[in-house]
Design a protein around this motif. Structure first.
Motif, PDB file in Angstrom:
ATOM      1  N   TYR A 260       0.597  -1.138  -0.239  1.00  0.00           N
ATOM      2  CA  TYR A 260      -0.060  -0.046  -0.044  1.00  0.00           C
ATOM      3  C   TYR A 260       0.940   1.212   0.190  1.00  0.00           C
ATOM      4  O   TYR A 260       0.438   2.241  -0.471  1.00  0.00           O
TER       5      TYR A 260
ATOM      6  N   GLY B 106       0.448   5.764  -2.818  1.00  0.00           N
ATOM      7  CA  GLY B 106       1.473   5.658  -1.608  1.00  0.00           C
ATOM      8  C   GLY B 106       2.652   6.562  -1.766  1.00  0.00           C
ATOM      9  O   GLY B 106       2.722   7.499  -2.565  1.00  0.00           O
TER      10      GLY B 106
ATOM     11  N   ALA C 151      -1.624   5.873   2.700  1.00  0.00           N
ATOM     12  CA  ALA C 151      -1.351   4.377   2.852  1.00  0.00           C
ATOM     13  C   ALA C 151      -1.840   3.821   4.150  1.00  0.00           C
ATOM     14  O   ALA C 151      -2.801   2.722   4.028  1.00  0.00           O
TER      15      ALA C 151
ATOM     16  N   GLU D  62      -5.727   3.308   3.556  1.00  0.00           N
ATOM     17  CA  GLU D  62      -6.101   2.281   2.696  1.00  0.00           C
ATOM     18  C   GLU D  62      -5.973   0.925   3.454  1.00  0.00           C
ATOM     19  O   GLU D  62      -6.638  -0.007   3.033  1.00  0.00           O
ATOM     20  N   ILE D  63      -4.942   0.890   4.135  1.00  0.00           N
ATOM     21  CA  ILE D  63      -4.865  -0.492   5.170  1.00  0.00           C
ATOM     22  C   ILE D  63      -6.079  -0.662   5.879  1.00  0.00           C
ATOM     23  O   ILE D  63      -6.513  -1.565   6.098  1.00  0.00           O
TER      24      ILE D  63
ATOM     25  N   HIS E  66      -8.949  -1.713   3.985  1.00  0.00           N
ATOM     26  CA  HIS E  66      -8.656  -3.059   3.544  1.00  0.00           C
ATOM     27  C   HIS E  66      -9.388  -4.172   4.639  1.00  0.00           C
ATOM     28  O   HIS E  66      -9.966  -5.230   4.773  1.00  0.00           O
TER      29      HIS E  66
END
Length: 706
Positions: A135, A141, A160, A163-164, A167
């Motif tokens: 990511y 990123g 980033a 986004e983690i 997920h």
């Protein structure tokens, strides 16, 4: 070589890293009553810094050279550095109002450019560290250098991490916590270590879905299927909204337009188990009592009725209502389509209300263009997209240039016989002066095409035209048949188009494959099989730089009794949209006068780097290769005329990939709404002086080469 390297570096990046030239005079100082100077900048040149703070510098001038605008300009420059991996960059400034022209001096301390050591994770059990690191190197990123390492950009680190989290939440870890440890920089501050501890928490899964309330008998099987699909799936907040939508859609397809299905959740027996409860209130089941259409001033109601798939007397079906809406909207005739149900009339009966707003149907257009061969081009057109309210298209088009003229009258039915097939019937006249002959054609076609999805189109058609070839240069009758003939053919073509823009594509591809046969059985005096295919590929290399690739090829197989082919049916190559170091249609075999006479095969291969600069300006670096087969005429070979079509075909295949003529050049673009205006300058690094090939050529035209 040094000059070429500097030119290429400027093309690819806009500026080269290195000290700013001490004697460079910013362009802006010629137009503003103050001087802007930069000191300490090595990575970014003055052009890049001015562009980053262009609005703030303009405001500084317009609003009286205030400190606030200078602050903003310095901040934008710092932001430019930080986005490029300089986390310690500082931009200070000094305003000197005295003297004949005030000065605004920016003092830049770039600091080191910081690379990131492999990102460290602890506490992660559900996701691997390799996955989590990805990511940071994705498009959103941290930026990569040419060696594959990451530059440190704080804003991208935050992105980033978000986004983690997204997920993890999608996988049911809704209690995830990420603890970011302080960034550790080395002594030189050109390396940083990032470390994060993850508290994943319990994974939440859908354990069961239950239904309560009034459940219609006909909905039970569908509801059971929905429940089965959800069991064991990760649970996240939007899962309830998605479940509610599925249930309402199911009930809508079964005749219940007013159904309600609120969803609640509760904890199951074990940690992480989620039970979803759906309370169903179906409302009355509805039968359609009729359909009322309003707002159609020009469009016939019969045309509208043919687009609708709902019918009076049937049970309400949400899916069929949506399909009817799509079919009406996709006609392109309506700016607004609204489909709803009228209030309840008799028990269980409601009317479908279709409210429309129509686009203007008639269009008049004019255009102007320029080509290096045709020179001035003037076009005009008239189109009625809703001819007599039938949804069919009547069009007339005309084009006049210094080398000929073209006129077309066409009639198109976008829904032939009520299907998704488009039928087109054009009648056309065309006269064009080619370099070695003049072609005049009058004819018509009947074309059928259908789209499959948004990218694939298949076309099949029949063409008949009467062609006259005149003003032939030189004695080339030995290699070309009748100057006046009828041509009739059947052609099939499949096209794929995934480009992001039809005028200036930077990503996607366009390709086609086509086969055309002309035969006496179709009414043709010329017999042949023509095979053509082409592929164009576009890929972005950066925000403003893109790569374009093009390969096109074709082969004509003469009919059984065809020894030669008319000039008007052959392939020609060279010019503004093929091999740009040649003039129009000047590659390949030649007559005794030196004019090109075309061939039965061709190839064109192009590579192009496209760079967009400020506003609508751009530039290209390109290389082309192309040929015509046979590469030499019988006259040039000192041989008698071909004895058979097979001999002509054999020579074509032998020469098919030989004698590829090159072009290398530079182009300039100015983007307009109708496409780019283009000026290309190309050199021929392998000019054949025995054939009087030019060393260079220049082309000015509208539209990209491919």
């Amino acid at each position: 070589m040094l000059a070429a390297a500097l030119l290429l570096g400027c093309f690819l990046g806009g500026s080269l890293p290195g000290p700013a030239a001490a004697d460079e005079i910013p362009a802006a100082t010629l137009f503003v009553p103050y001087h802007v100077e930069f000191a300490g900048n090595r990575f970014f040149g003055e052009t890049a810094l001015r562009e980053a703070a262009s609005q703030e510098l303009a405001d500084f001038e317009a609003l009286g050279q205030r400190k606030a605008e200078a602050d903003d300009a310095a901040f934008q420059m710092e932001l430019l550095y930080r986005k490029s991996g300089f986390p310690f960059a500082i931009v200070e400034y000094n305003i000197s109002p005295d003297g004949p022209a005030p000065r605004l001096d920016f003092m830049i301390n770039e600091g080191p450019r910081t690379r990131v050591n492999p990102v460290l994770f602890s506490g992660n059990k559900a996701m691997s560290s390799e996955l989590l690191r990805s990511y940071f190197s994705a498009s959103g990123g941290l930026r990569l250098d040419l060696g594959g390492e990451l530059f440190y950009v704080e804003a991208n680190v935050r992105q980033a991490l978000e986004e983690i989290k997204t997920h993890y939440h999608a996988e049911g870890y809704r209690d995830l916590e990420i603890v970011a440890h302080p960034a550790e920089f080395n002594e030189k501050r050109n390396r940083v270590t990032l470390a994060f501890t993850l508290n994943e928490g319990v994974r939440h899964l859908v354990h069961e879905v239950s239904f309560s309330g009034t459940v219609p008998e006909e909905a039970k099987a569908g509801l059971a299927s929905i429940a089965a699909e959800l069991r064991g799936e990760p649970y996240f907040k939007r899962r309830r909204v998605l479940l509610r939508s599925k249930v309402i859609d199911l009930l809508g397809t079964l005749g219940y337009p007013d159904a309600a299905a609120p969803v609640s959740e509760k904890q199951g027996a074990a940690p992480g188990q989620v039970v979803l409860q759906v309370a169903i209130e179906p409302g009355p089941r509805v039968t359609l009592a009729g359909i009322e259409v309003s707002g159609n001033q020009r469009t016939r109601e019969s045309f509208i009725a043919n687009r609708l798939v709902v019918e009076e007397g049937e049970v309400y079906d949400l899916g069929r209502m949506r399909e009817s809406f799509d079919r009406l909207y996709r006609t392109g005739l309506f700016s607004k389509v609204d489909m709803s149900l009228a209030p309840l009339e008799e028990e269980g009966e409601r009317r479908v209300m279709v409210e429309l707003e129509e686009y203007p149907a008639k269009e008049l257009s004019m255009s102007a263009g320029w080509g290096s061969y045709e020179m001035l081009r003037l076009g005009f057109g008239y189109r009625d997209r809703n001819f007599r309210g039938s949804g069919r298209i009547l069009r007339t088009e005309g084009l006049v240039s210094m080398k000929g003229e073209r006129a077309v009258v066409g009639f198109t039915d976008p829904w032939f016989l009520g299907t998704e097939v488009v039928a087109d019937l054009p009648f056309s006249y065309q006269r064009r002066e080619e370099p070695s002959f003049t072609r005049e054609e009058i004819g018509s076609s009947l074309l059928f095409s259908r789209g499959f999805g948004e990218k694939l189109t298949v076309t099949l058609g029949y063409t008949f035209r009467m062609t006259t070839v005149s003003d032939i240069t030189g004695d080339i009758t030995a290699e070309n048949s009748d100057s006046g003939y009828n041509y009739a053919s059947i052609k099939g073509q499949a096209s794929w188009d995934s480009r992001d823009d039809i005028f200036f594509p930077t990503s996607g591809a366009k390709s086609f494959v086509a086969a055309e046969t002309a035969d006496a059985a179709l009414g043709s005096q010329v017999g042949l099989l023509r095979l053509t295919t082409g592929y164009r590929y576009y890929r972005p290399l950066s925000e403003k730089l893109s790569l374009g690739l093009r390969y096109s090829t074709g082969l004509i197989v003469p009919g059984r009794d065809q020894v030669t082919l008319p000039l008007g049916e052959k392939f020609f190559n060279g010019g503004e949209s093929s091999v740009r170091s040649f003039q129009e249609s000047s590659i390949g075999p030649r007559a005794d006068t030196g004019e090109a006479i075309g061939g039965l095969g061709f190839n064109v291969l192009s590579v192009e780097l496209r760079r967009r600069f400020a506003a609508n300006f751009g530039a290209t670096l390109f290389a082309d290769l192309g040929n015509i087969a046979p590469n030499r005429s019988r006259f040039e070979r000192g041989l008698p005329p071909y004895a058979s079509g097979s001999e002509l075909l054999d020579t074509t295949l032998e020469d098919f990939f030989s004698d590829l003529r090159p072009a290398v050049g530079l182009g300039f673009l100015y983007l307009l709404p109708i496409g780019p205006i283009r000026l290309d300058f190309a050199i021929n690094p392998d000019a054949d002086k025995q054939r009087n090939e030019d060393d260079w050529a220049m082309h000015f035209s509208v539209g990209l080469a491919f």
